[in-house]
Design an enzyme around this catalytic site. Structure first.
Site, mmCIF file in Angstrom:
data_model
loop_
_atom_site.group_PDB
_atom_site.id
_atom_site.type_symbol
_atom_site.label_atom_id
_atom_site.label_comp_id
_atom_site.label_asym_id
_atom_site.label_seq_id
_atom_site.Cartn_x
_atom_site.Cartn_y
_atom_site.Cartn_z
ATOM 1 C CD1 TRP A 1 39.403 43.004 38.874
ATOM 2 C CD2 TRP A 1 37.315 42.693 39.615
ATOM 3 N NE1 TRP A 1 38.560 43.748 38.077
ATOM 4 C CE2 TRP A 1 37.280 43.581 38.511
ATOM 5 C CE3 TRP A 1 36.127 42.367 40.253
ATOM 6 C CZ2 TRP A 1 36.081 44.126 38.041
ATOM 7 C CZ3 TRP A 1 34.931 42.913 39.781
ATOM 8 C CH2 TRP A 1 34.922 43.774 38.695
ATOM 9 C CG ASP A 2 43.896 41.012 44.146
ATOM 10 O OD1 ASP A 2 43.900 39.787 43.920
ATOM 11 O OD2 ASP A 2 44.731 41.790 43.669
ATOM 12 C CB VAL A 3 38.973 43.823 47.828
ATOM 13 C CG1 VAL A 3 38.040 44.003 49.017
ATOM 14 C CG2 VAL A 3 40.228 44.678 48.007
#
Length: 414
Positions: free
Chosen positions: A174-176
């Site tokens: 999700w960060d990426v």
């Protein structure tokens, strides 16, 4: 026609200036992506660095964060003490500096003080600010907490082995996704400003990126249908795929997702007649991927012994000759030491000299443009390495004025 040589920096966003005040993964990744496209990305950090300056893993010196340097390659570093009023004013002046390609801020820190959109847009009405948050309410979330809420750890892993215990993944997906979307969001707002002359505050929540992805991939509709996703271990959902051990103990991930992949697998293993008989016995058309998922255990009982009777080298030769989709299970250490794809044989990578870490294998931008080639990897700056340079270029301060700021502790240099 010879291929173009790769420039040090792709010129696609040449001239665009983005000021970044960030920490951890998503927001710095957004800035890194813009820098790899050629934007001038200027980090503003407090003395001593931001919240993630010492995030593991560390280099051999025990101080340099390989995490931080990896996400901040190719940016310029300015250190300003924003705890002091004069420091906040200086930072705001940098963010709101004039120029049609400037006036852009990327941050995942609380949008107040020198990062307040209201105060910054008063200095520059066409300011573009993209603020990342954990959830849409501005709350604090990280990839692990978002992933838990989305339910992914409860359909990850093997049901029999793990029961109902959650299984987290360690790749911050999700960060990426949020980081790349942040870069795209800034470019969208910049295009809008070019067309209308108006800036805006763009807000992006990590949790919303996860929710949107869950919906786009059908997980939400699947749950609404009353058939929520179940744990299936290392099997591929909706088709045939799984992990298999070779005679020498090497494990492979083998996939028969498309029709071509499936036919290649059957041919490589010499199992087409057996698969035809299996389909007839089960009343399933194994040319259909869904049917292969239903029959996956039976298929594995045929593929597994074939793989187990051969070494990895033998399986590799047969698979590659028949276009099978497969991949070896290997550690990151094996990847780095043995796999040519993770080396300078792959034009994605170059060796760079990273201050604090020494000679490091580093990736550039994965995109390969036919007219421009690829961008090279560049090292991350030392904290404050560009303080004097940026203050002179952007704000027009002379050496005496910058020296006074340094003497007062408002600005730090490397």
């Amino acid at each position: 026609m010879s291929e173009p040589s790769a420039p040090a920096v792709l010129p696609i966003l040449d001239g665009l200036r983005v000021v970044e005040a960030t920490a951890f993964i998503a927001a710095p990744l957004g800035g890194l992506t813009l820098a790899q496209f050629g934007a001038d990305v200027i980090r503003i950090d407090p003395p001593g660095g931001s919240l993630d300056i010492g995030r593991w893993p560390l280099a051999d010196d025990g101080r340099t964060s390989l995490f931080w340097t990896g996400l901040n390659k190719g940016k310029r570093s300015v250190v300003i003490d924003t705890a002091q009023p004069e420091g906040r004013e200086l930072a705001m002046a940098l963010i709101a500096a004039p120029g049609e390609d400037a006036g852009i801020l990327l941050t995942n820190l609380p949008p107040r003080g020198f990062l307040s959109y209201e105060d910054l847009s008063a200095l520059r009405p066409d300011l573009i600010q993209l603020t990342l948050s954990g959830d849409r309410h501005g709350g604090s979330q990280v990839d692990y907490t978002v992933n838990a809420r989305l339910g992914v750890p409860l359909f990850t892993g093997d049901a029999q082995a793990n029961g109902l215990r959650p299984v987290n993944h360690v790749m911050p997906a999700w960060d990426v996704g949020t980081g790349y979307l942040a870069a795209l969001g800034i470019l969208g707002a910049e295009r809008h400003r070019r067309k209308t002359g108006r800036g805006q505050h763009v807000k992006l929540a990590l949790q919303d990126v996860g929710l949107a992805t869950l919906g786009n991939l059908g997980f939400i509709a699947e749950a609404e249908s009353g058939r929520p996703r179940q744990r299936i271990g290392n099997d591929l959902f909706g088709a045939f795929g799984g992990d298999f051990a070779c005679r020498d103990g090497e494990h492979l991930m083998i996939v028969g997702l498309t029709g071509r992949q499936w036919r290649g697998l059957c041919k490589a293993c010499g199992l087409q007649p057996a698969m035809d008989a299996l389909g007839e016995r089960l009343g399933l058309d194994l040319s259909q991927e869904g049917a292969r998922f239903v029959a996956r255990r039976h298929i594995a009982e045929l593929v597994g012994p074939w793989v187990a009777a051969r070494s990895k080298a033998e399986v590799t030769a047969a698979f590659d000759a028949n276009g099978v989709c497969w991949g070896p299970y290997q550690t990151v250490e094996q990847l780095v030491a043995q796999d040519a794809e993770c080396s300078t044989a792959n034009p994605l990578f170059q060796h760079i000299e990273q201050p604090g870490a020494g000679r490091t294998l580093a990736p550039g931008l994965p995109l390969d443009y036919s007219e421009l080639g690829r961008s090279d990897a560049r090292p991350a700056a030392r904290l404050g390495q560009h303080s004097e340079e940026v203050l002179h270029e952007v704000l027009g301060l002379d050496g005496a004025a910058i020296g006074a700021l340094i003497d007062r502790g408002l600005v730090r240099t490397a």
